[in-house]
Write a protein that holds these residues in place. Structure first.
Motif, PDB file in Angstrom:
ATOM      1  N   PRO A  54       0.826  -1.193   0.000  1.00 40.44           N
ATOM      2  CA  PRO A  54       0.000   0.000   0.000  1.00 40.44           C
ATOM      3  C   PRO A  54       0.869   1.256   0.000  1.00 40.44           C
ATOM      4  O   PRO A  54       1.866   1.331   0.709  1.00 40.44           O
ATOM      5  N   LEU A  55       0.488   2.221  -0.801  1.00 41.98           N
ATOM      6  CA  LEU A  55       1.286   3.429  -0.976  1.00 41.98           C
ATOM      7  C   LEU A  55       1.478   4.181   0.339  1.00 41.98           C
ATOM      8  O   LEU A  55       2.543   4.723   0.586  1.00 41.98           O
ATOM      9  N   THR A  56       0.493   4.183   1.211  1.00 40.82           N
ATOM     10  CA  THR A  56       0.593   4.953   2.443  1.00 40.82           C
ATOM     11  C   THR A  56       1.575   4.358   3.438  1.00 40.82           C
ATOM     12  O   THR A  56       2.076   5.056   4.295  1.00 40.82           O
ATOM     13  N   ASN A  57       1.868   3.053   3.362  1.00 39.82           N
ATOM     14  CA  ASN A  57       2.760   2.411   4.313  1.00 39.82           C
ATOM     15  C   ASN A  57       4.174   2.237   3.767  1.00 39.82           C
ATOM     16  O   ASN A  57       5.028   1.691   4.446  1.00 39.82           O
ATOM     17  N   THR A  58       4.418   2.662   2.559  1.00 39.43           N
ATOM     18  CA  THR A  58       5.707   2.448   1.935  1.00 39.43           C
ATOM     19  C   THR A  58       6.765   3.343   2.560  1.00 39.43           C
ATOM     20  O   THR A  58       6.546   4.532   2.779  1.00 39.43           O
ATOM     21  N   GLN A  59       7.908   2.762   2.849  1.00 42.18           N
ATOM     22  CA  GLN A  59       9.067   3.506   3.344  1.00 42.18           C
ATOM     23  C   GLN A  59       9.947   3.816   2.132  1.00 42.18           C
ATOM     24  O   GLN A  59      10.543   2.909   1.558  1.00 42.18           O
ATOM     25  N   VAL A  64      18.677  13.396  -2.075  1.00 48.87           N
ATOM     26  CA  VAL A  64      18.409  14.831  -2.047  1.00 48.87           C
ATOM     27  C   VAL A  64      19.726  15.528  -1.754  1.00 48.87           C
ATOM     28  O   VAL A  64      20.393  15.202  -0.776  1.00 48.87           O
ATOM     29  N   ASP A  65      20.097  16.471  -2.587  1.00 49.96           N
ATOM     30  CA  ASP A  65      21.359  17.205  -2.442  1.00 49.96           C
ATOM     31  C   ASP A  65      22.557  16.245  -2.357  1.00 49.96           C
ATOM     32  O   ASP A  65      23.427  16.377  -1.487  1.00 49.96           O
ATOM     33  N   ASN A  66      22.553  15.248  -3.227  1.00 50.81           N
ATOM     34  CA  ASN A  66      23.630  14.244  -3.321  1.00 50.81           C
ATOM     35  C   ASN A  66      23.801  13.417  -2.053  1.00 50.81           C
ATOM     36  O   ASN A  66      24.870  12.860  -1.813  1.00 50.81           O
ATOM     37  N   ARG A  67      22.769  13.336  -1.219  1.00 54.31           N
ATOM     38  CA  ARG A  67      22.814  12.516  -0.012  1.00 54.31           C
ATOM     39  C   ARG A  67      21.554  11.673   0.065  1.00 54.31           C
ATOM     40  O   ARG A  67      20.471  12.120  -0.323  1.00 54.31           O
ATOM     41  N   GLN A  68      21.700  10.461   0.589  1.00 51.24           N
ATOM     42  CA  GLN A  68      20.549   9.586   0.749  1.00 51.24           C
ATOM     43  C   GLN A  68      19.638  10.114   1.855  1.00 51.24           C
ATOM     44  O   GLN A  68      20.114  10.515   2.912  1.00 51.24           O
ATOM     45  N   ALA A  69      18.350  10.135   1.584  1.00 48.61           N
ATOM     46  CA  ALA A  69      17.356  10.562   2.571  1.00 48.61           C
ATOM     47  C   ALA A  69      16.344   9.437   2.744  1.00 48.61           C
ATOM     48  O   ALA A  69      15.940   8.803   1.783  1.00 48.61           O
ATOM     49  N   GLY A  70      15.964   9.193   3.975  1.00 53.17           N
ATOM     50  CA  GLY A  70      14.957   8.176   4.213  1.00 53.17           C
ATOM     51  C   GLY A  70      15.246   7.421   5.482  1.00 53.17           C
ATOM     52  O   GLY A  70      16.312   7.598   6.076  1.00 53.17           O
ATOM     53  N   PRO A  71      14.314   6.661   5.936  1.00 54.77           N
ATOM     54  CA  PRO A  71      13.034   6.349   5.293  1.00 54.77           C
ATOM     55  C   PRO A  71      12.051   7.512   5.381  1.00 54.77           C
ATOM     56  O   PRO A  71      12.009   8.226   6.371  1.00 54.77           O
ATOM     57  N   LEU A  72      11.303   7.681   4.303  1.00 49.79           N
ATOM     58  CA  LEU A  72      10.310   8.749   4.202  1.00 49.79           C
ATOM     59  C   LEU A  72       8.960   8.123   3.882  1.00 49.79           C
ATOM     60  O   LEU A  72       8.887   7.177   3.095  1.00 49.79           O
ATOM     61  N   ASN A  73       7.906   8.671   4.462  1.00 46.54           N
ATOM     62  CA  ASN A  73       6.576   8.183   4.090  1.00 46.54           C
ATOM     63  C   ASN A  73       6.108   8.936   2.846  1.00 46.54           C
ATOM     64  O   ASN A  73       6.772   9.865   2.368  1.00 46.54           O
ATOM     65  N   THR A  74       4.963   8.555   2.329  1.00 43.86           N
ATOM     66  CA  THR A  74       4.465   9.157   1.085  1.00 43.86           C
ATOM     67  C   THR A  74       4.189  10.647   1.243  1.00 43.86           C
ATOM     68  O   THR A  74       4.457  11.430   0.330  1.00 43.86           O
ATOM     69  N   ALA A  75       3.706  11.069   2.396  1.00 45.86           N
ATOM     70  CA  ALA A  75       3.436  12.498   2.617  1.00 45.86           C
ATOM     71  C   ALA A  75       4.737  13.300   2.570  1.00 45.86           C
ATOM     72  O   ALA A  75       4.780  14.399   1.988  1.00 45.86           O
ATOM     73  N   GLU A  76       5.806  12.752   3.154  1.00 43.70           N
ATOM     74  CA  GLU A  76       7.100  13.447   3.126  1.00 43.70           C
ATOM     75  C   GLU A  76       7.651  13.496   1.693  1.00 43.70           C
ATOM     76  O   GLU A  76       8.218  14.513   1.276  1.00 43.70           O
ATOM     77  N   MET A  77       7.469  12.408   0.954  1.00 43.92           N
ATOM     78  CA  MET A  77       7.898  12.392  -0.453  1.00 43.92           C
ATOM     79  C   MET A  77       7.122  13.447  -1.252  1.00 43.92           C
ATOM     80  O   MET A  77       7.696  14.155  -2.068  1.00 43.92           O
ATOM     81  N   THR A  78       5.838  13.557  -0.976  1.00 46.27           N
ATOM     82  CA  THR A  78       5.005  14.538  -1.676  1.00 46.27           C
ATOM     83  C   THR A  78       5.491  15.958  -1.399  1.00 46.27           C
ATOM     84  O   THR A  78       5.545  16.793  -2.307  1.00 46.27           O
ATOM     85  N   LYS A  79       5.888  16.250  -0.161  1.00 45.63           N
ATOM     86  CA  LYS A  79       6.413  17.577   0.181  1.00 45.63           C
ATOM     87  C   LYS A  79       7.718  17.859  -0.562  1.00 45.63           C
ATOM     88  O   LYS A  79       7.936  18.962  -1.061  1.00 45.63           O
ATOM     89  N   LEU A  80       8.595  16.848  -0.636  1.00 43.36           N
ATOM     90  CA  LEU A  80       9.860  17.032  -1.354  1.00 43.36           C
ATOM     91  C   LEU A  80       9.631  17.238  -2.846  1.00 43.36           C
ATOM     92  O   LEU A  80      10.347  17.999  -3.491  1.00 43.36           O
ATOM     93  N   ILE A  81       8.634  16.584  -3.389  1.00 42.35           N
ATOM     94  CA  ILE A  81       8.288  16.780  -4.802  1.00 42.35           C
ATOM     95  C   ILE A  81       7.735  18.183  -5.001  1.00 42.35           C
ATOM     96  O   ILE A  81       8.107  18.887  -5.943  1.00 42.35           O
ATOM     97  N   ALA A  82       6.860  18.619  -4.094  1.00 45.84           N
ATOM     98  CA  ALA A  82       6.242  19.943  -4.215  1.00 45.84           C
ATOM     99  C   ALA A  82       7.267  21.065  -4.125  1.00 45.84           C
ATOM    100  O   ALA A  82       7.131  22.086  -4.815  1.00 45.84           O
ATOM    101  N   ASN A  83       8.327  20.898  -3.300  1.00 46.55           N
ATOM    102  CA  ASN A  83       9.317  21.980  -3.206  1.00 46.55           C
ATOM    103  C   ASN A  83      10.454  21.834  -4.219  1.00 46.55           C
ATOM    104  O   ASN A  83      11.390  22.619  -4.200  1.00 46.55           O
ATOM    105  N   GLY A  84      10.368  20.820  -5.080  1.00 45.63           N
ATOM    106  CA  GLY A  84      11.342  20.677  -6.155  1.00 45.63           C
ATOM    107  C   GLY A  84      12.583  19.883  -5.804  1.00 45.63           C
ATOM    108  O   GLY A  84      13.484  19.744  -6.619  1.00 45.63           O
TER     109      GLY A  84
END
Length: 122
Positions: A54-59, A64-84
């Motif tokens: 399920p998309l909501t439970n995915t880690q 981001v900025d040449n560094r690994q980021a995570g684990p992130l939930n879908t809402a956090e991924m959406t925010k990173l997409i929205a800010n570019g």
């Protein structure tokens, strides 16, 4: 044979034609409603799509900025997409994937990218 619409032969032909047309419509509706296409239909027809989890439970993990980021939930991924911070060329991964993929090649993330408003360029 009469060409008058009220003749019994014409009425039978008309009824059979309507019956066949209704069967074709029902078959097409059934097929379209039960079709699964990766990243499409999720939540619209009661299907979960072809995602492995399920998309909501995915880690999610991303770069981001040449560094690994995570684990992130879908809402956090959406925010990173929205800010570019995440674009279609950003690498993403989640457990279950065989390896890192560009975001545009991951249906769940590509859908968010396509539906998100684009950040303003200053």
């Amino acid at each position: 044979m009469s060409t008058d619409f009220s003749s019994i032969d014409r009425l039978i032909e008309f009824g059979m034609g309507m019956s066949l047309a209704q069967q074709m419509v029902n078959t097409m509706n059934y097929t379209m409603n039960n079709m699964q296409v990766a990243g499409v239909n999720a939540g619209t027809t009661g299907q979960s799509g072809c995602a492995s989890a399920p998309l909501t439970n995915t880690q999610w993990y991303t770069v981001v900025d040449n560094r690994q980021a995570g684990p992130l939930n879908t809402a956090e991924m959406t925010k990173l997409i929205a800010n570019g911070s995440i674009t279609d060329n950003t690498l993403v991964w989640h457990p279950g994937m065989s390896g890192w993929q560009m975001a545009c090649n991951v249906p769940e993330i590509n859908k968010i990218i396509l539906l998100s408003p684009k950040p303003e360029v200053k």
